[in-house]
Design a protein around this motif. Structure first.
Motif, PDB file in Angstrom:
ATOM      1  N   ARG A  83       0.788  -1.223   0.000  1.00  0.00           N
ATOM      2  CA  ARG A  83       0.000   0.000   0.000  1.00  0.00           C
ATOM      3  C   ARG A  83       0.824   1.278   0.000  1.00  0.00           C
ATOM      4  NH1 ARG A  83      -5.369   0.353   1.422  1.00  0.00           N
ATOM      5  NH2 ARG A  83      -5.275  -1.672   2.407  1.00  0.00           N
ATOM      6  N   MET A 117       6.581  -8.610  11.082  1.00  0.00           N
ATOM      7  CA  MET A 117       6.324  -9.383   9.869  1.00  0.00           C
ATOM      8  C   MET A 117       4.894  -9.164   9.445  1.00  0.00           C
ATOM      9  SD  MET A 117       8.493 -12.521   9.384  1.00  0.00           S
ATOM     10  CE  MET A 117       7.300 -13.812   9.635  1.00  0.00           C
ATOM     11  N   LYS A 118       4.731  -8.760   8.209  1.00  0.00           N
ATOM     12  CA  LYS A 118       3.384  -8.560   7.699  1.00  0.00           C
ATOM     13  C   LYS A 118       3.098  -9.684   6.721  1.00  0.00           C
ATOM     14  CE  LYS A 118       4.059  -3.614   7.794  1.00  0.00           C
ATOM     15  NZ  LYS A 118       4.083  -2.408   6.965  1.00  0.00           N
TER      16      LYS A 118
ATOM     17  N   GLU B 164       2.819   2.717  11.779  1.00  0.00           N
ATOM     18  CA  GLU B 164       2.919   2.359  10.371  1.00  0.00           C
ATOM     19  C   GLU B 164       1.986   1.199  10.063  1.00  0.00           C
ATOM     20  OE1 GLU B 164       6.575   0.341   9.387  1.00  0.00           O
ATOM     21  OE2 GLU B 164       5.037  -0.623   8.132  1.00  0.00           O
ATOM     22  N   ALA B 165       1.912   0.252  10.959  1.00  0.00           N
ATOM     23  CA  ALA B 165       1.032  -0.886  10.731  1.00  0.00           C
ATOM     24  C   ALA B 165      -0.423  -0.438  10.692  1.00  0.00           C
ATOM     25  CB  ALA B 165       1.226  -1.929  11.825  1.00  0.00           C
ATOM     26  N   GLU B 168      -1.621   1.251   7.588  1.00  0.00           N
ATOM     27  CA  GLU B 168      -1.818   0.405   6.431  1.00  0.00           C
ATOM     28  C   GLU B 168      -3.002  -0.519   6.572  1.00  0.00           C
ATOM     29  OE1 GLU B 168       2.640  -0.235   4.712  1.00  0.00           O
ATOM     30  OE2 GLU B 168       1.461  -1.943   5.421  1.00  0.00           O
ATOM     31  N   LEU B 169      -3.445  -0.709   7.784  1.00  0.00           N
ATOM     32  CA  LEU B 169      -4.544  -1.633   7.991  1.00  0.00           C
ATOM     33  C   LEU B 169      -5.729  -1.188   7.174  1.00  0.00           C
ATOM     34  CD1 LEU B 169      -4.624  -2.431  11.783  1.00  0.00           C
ATOM     35  CD2 LEU B 169      -3.908  -3.899   9.922  1.00  0.00           C
ATOM     36  N   ASP B 170      -6.353  -2.142   6.605  1.00  0.00           N
ATOM     37  CA  ASP B 170      -7.494  -1.833   5.781  1.00  0.00           C
ATOM     38  C   ASP B 170      -8.631  -1.345   6.664  1.00  0.00           C
ATOM     39  OD1 ASP B 170      -9.496  -3.809   3.471  1.00  0.00           O
ATOM     40  OD2 ASP B 170      -9.475  -1.675   3.986  1.00  0.00           O
ATOM     41  N   TYR B 208      -0.241  -9.012  11.048  1.00  0.00           N
ATOM     42  CA  TYR B 208       1.002  -8.341  11.395  1.00  0.00           C
ATOM     43  C   TYR B 208       1.498  -8.940  12.695  1.00  0.00           C
ATOM     44  CZ  TYR B 208      -0.165  -4.627   8.041  1.00  0.00           C
ATOM     45  OH  TYR B 208      -0.455  -3.900   6.917  1.00  0.00           O
TER      46      TYR B 208
END
Lengths: 395, 286
Positions: A83, A117-118, B164-165, B168-170, B208
């Motif tokens: 993204r 980790m994604k 940051e996570a 990006e999470l939907d 994640y």
């Protein structure tokens, strides 16, 4: 399948995926011996793009052994993995792509800084092979330039603009917006924009035929963004109107090709009648395009192997005139177990009735069949083609 | 400063007077909890607590200690009122919210007591504005009964990686599932997009994972493997607090209730806290 992309290449992969998303809704993934092919095609099959990443692009590249694997994934799901490009650059150390055939999942794991980790498990559908048939090296006109040149040209056209016409002479290239002339309306009320580029603005400018091609600009913008951000020069190939225009970017580990259908300026396209009548020559080049002429009819013969034995290129006018059915048969030959019947039917009804509406129609077809896939139940009619086929090659 | 030249006699009528040289030290933190129009203010000699709630499932609290204020005078043990937070924030930013260095809005917030409006004196560049905002009877905030003795799992992280996570999470997905465990995967967020699930069958999910020995992890104390689901719509407002914070503590209790505590440093480097409590969507025992 097990591939690992590290460092800056993750961002390049992400950008390629984003640019493919400008073409179609689905990403076709095919790990090949010569690299990972990512492809996309639009719904009307008038635009196709393919990125081929050589094994050297990856720090590990293992493909399924023993059988060819192909799938398609909703491109939005793949975009969600990558993204934020800025974040990718800052935090992602590597990207691991793994195939889980049992669960029909393609897993993208991003290994980021600080141990984060994604993991994205994307489900895929089996798909037919998608390959456009074109031979850019045989095209009459070849150009190469820094992407900046094209980006600066395209910026003058509004984002909503559908079609542009590119015309060339020995020393010049003109780019203008394409305005359709309404029947009976001799004065176009739209604003016309035209830019002229001199041959010395290009790194390479070779014109063999003073042609004019009209194609859809929108789908091209994805490639321009990709090329500009990677700094790779763009090569442009085109031939006769009706024959697709191909734009490519290449470096030692990747090759991207965007193939767009162009308006055929053949005036003889009639579905039912067998007459070939030519309208009186238009007053100037600009108003050349006949609304009814729209299609790039390309078809290939079905052959068992990837290198289909194809017919040589007959002159455009002849093939259209002599084989009305060929012109109308713009079927795509994408064979897949589920979609086969459906697609054939869909295209057949389009063929048999009135001419399709004035959009670009489909241009290519995945004529590449693996021996194991089901052959069409339809009898193969040999058709003339406008271009011989070839496979994409990684330089 | 012009505001301080107000006569001392005026102050006697106020039960609460709080002054700040930089109104941003209040407005920034309030923005982190401004997901609803109304906020409950509760002032004690320790400082100010502002509470915002949503449908009894989500509660956010901002704590601004008395030490943060240049002046904090309270004449009762506890002063409470409710105001429209959106209006209050608009007033605090009435001079345009310029972030140029050296330019700040000074604030003097005064309250006379039950039935009186909240009076704000705002000054910037010699111009003074007086705002009076109507107050209401404060509602009783929900007591989530979240106490530290009941906490099963606790993690303290540097906000950087979570920010940051989360970005990006939907955010269109409906549910966020959080797993905390003494063993792999330690600390995991799973985004479940139920809409996608129905379109593509058992499709796309993303998770994640934070390892417990990550250098972002300041504290990792998980006793029991727990997985809980929370509505994304409830957690979404907390991202504003996350964006402002430098550290966050994530705690779950035996019922699966979630407590997120954010350590926020204001413009002057002083520390304030923002806390979010969230009810689980449904329990998923693993």
């Amino acid at each position: 399948m097990d591939c690992v992309v590290t460092g800056g290449n993750v961002k390049v992969l992400a950008k390629a995926i984003h640019s493919l998303s400008r073409i179609g809704d689905e990403l076709y993934v095919e790990p090949q011996e010569d690299g990972l092919a990512l492809r996309s095609v639009n719904s009307s099959r008038s635009a196709y793009a393919c990125f081929l990443f050589a094994p050297l692009f990856f720090s590990r590249y293992t493909i399924p052994s023993g059988h060819t694997f192909r799938c398609k994934i909703a491109i939005k799901s793949v975009q969600a993995v990558f993204r934020s490009l800025a974040t990718l650059e800052k935090t992602v150390e590597k990207c691991h792509i793994e195939l889980d055939e049992q669960k029909n999942h393609l897993t993208f794991t991003l290994h980021c800084k600080h141990g984060l980790m994604k993991t994205h498990n994307l489900s895929f559908q089996d798909s037919e092979s998608l390959q456009a048939v074109f031979d850019k090296d045989s095209y009459a006109n070849v150009f190469r330039s820094h992407p900046r040149l094209l980006v600066d040209t395209v910026v003058h056209f509004p984002p909503s603009l559908e079609e542009v016409t590119v015309s060339v002479s020995d020393e010049r290239m003109w780019v203008r917006n394409h305005v359709e002339e309404e029947a009976g309306d001799s004065e176009s009320k739209a604003m016309l924009t035209e830019l002229c580029l001199a041959s010395d603005e290009f790194d390479h400018f070779a014109v063999q035929a003073h042609n004019s091609v009209t194609f859809c600009l929108k789908e091209l913008r994805g490639l321009l963004v990709f090329a500009e951000s990677t700094g790779l020069p763009i090569s442009m190939y085109f031939d006769e109107p009706g024959s697709p225009i191909v734009l490519s970017v290449t470096d030692s580990v990747l090759e991207g090709n965007f193939v767009l259908a162009t308006l055929s300026d053949d005036h003889n396209h009639q579905v039912q009648s067998t007459e070939c009548t030519l309208p009186p020559p238009p007053p100037d080049d600009f108003m050349n395009d006949d609304i009814d002429a729209y299609l790039i009819a390309m078809d290939t013969s079905i052959a068992p192997g990837p290198s289909a034995t194809c017919l040589s290129t007959p002159p455009v006018a002849d093939s259209i005139c002599s084989k009305q059915s060929a012109a109308a048969n713009h079927r795509t030959r994408l064979h897949s177990e589920e979609e086969e019947e459906e697609e054939e039917e869909e295209y057949e009804t389009a063929d048999s009735g009135r001419p399709p509406n004035k959009k670009f129609c489909s241009l290519f077809f995945g004529s590449v069949l693996s021996p194991s896939s089901q052959m069409t139940t339809q009898p193969v009619t040999s058709q003339e083609v406008l271009a011989s086929d070839s496979e994409d090659d990684v330089q | 400063m012009p505001l301080s030249t107000q006569s001392q006699a005026d102050d006697e009528q106020y039960v609460l007077v709080a002054s700040l040289d930089n109104a941003r030290n209040l407005s920034n933190i309030l923005k982190a909890i401004a997901f609803k129009d109304h906020a409950i203010f509760s002032a004690t000699p320790n400082g100010l607590k502002v509470t915002v709630e949503d449908s009894k499932c989500l509660q956010a609290n901002a704590f601004i200690q008395a030490e943060i204020f240049q002046e904090f005078t309270i004449r009762e043990d506890s002063v409470g009122f409710q105001v429209n937070l959106t209006v209050l924030l608009d007033c605090l930013n009435i001079f345009g919210g310029s972030t140029a260095p050296g330019v700040s809005t000074a604030l003097r917030m005064c309250y006379k007591g039950y039935g009186y409006p909240l009076t704000l004196f705002l000054e910037e560049g010699g111009v003074v504005t007086v705002c009076k905002i109507n107050t209401q009877e404060p509602e009783e905030p929900v007591d989530f009964e979240f106490c530290s003795t009941n906490v099963t799992n606790k993690v303290i992280l540097q906000s950087e990686s979570l920010k940051e996570a989360f970005s990006e999470l939907d955010m269109t997905s409906e549910v966020l599932q959080i797993t905390m465990s003494p063993s792999q995967p330690y600390f995991r967020f799973v985004v479940k997009n139920l809409k996608l699930l129905s379109t593509f069958g058992n499709s796309g999910n993303a998770h994640y994972d934070y390892p417990k020995d990550s250098d972002m992890m300041e504290l990792f104390r998980c006793d029991k493997t727990q997985t809980n689901r929370y509505k994304m719509s409830l957690l979404k407002p907390s991202t504003k607090a996350l964006a402002l914070s430098c550290k966050v503590s994530v705690r779950t209790d035996s019922r699966g209730f979630l407590s997120l505590q954010y350590l926020v440093r204001n413009d002057d480097g002083q520390i304030c806290f923002v806390e979010y409590f969230c009810c689980p969507d449904e329990e998923v025992e693993e």
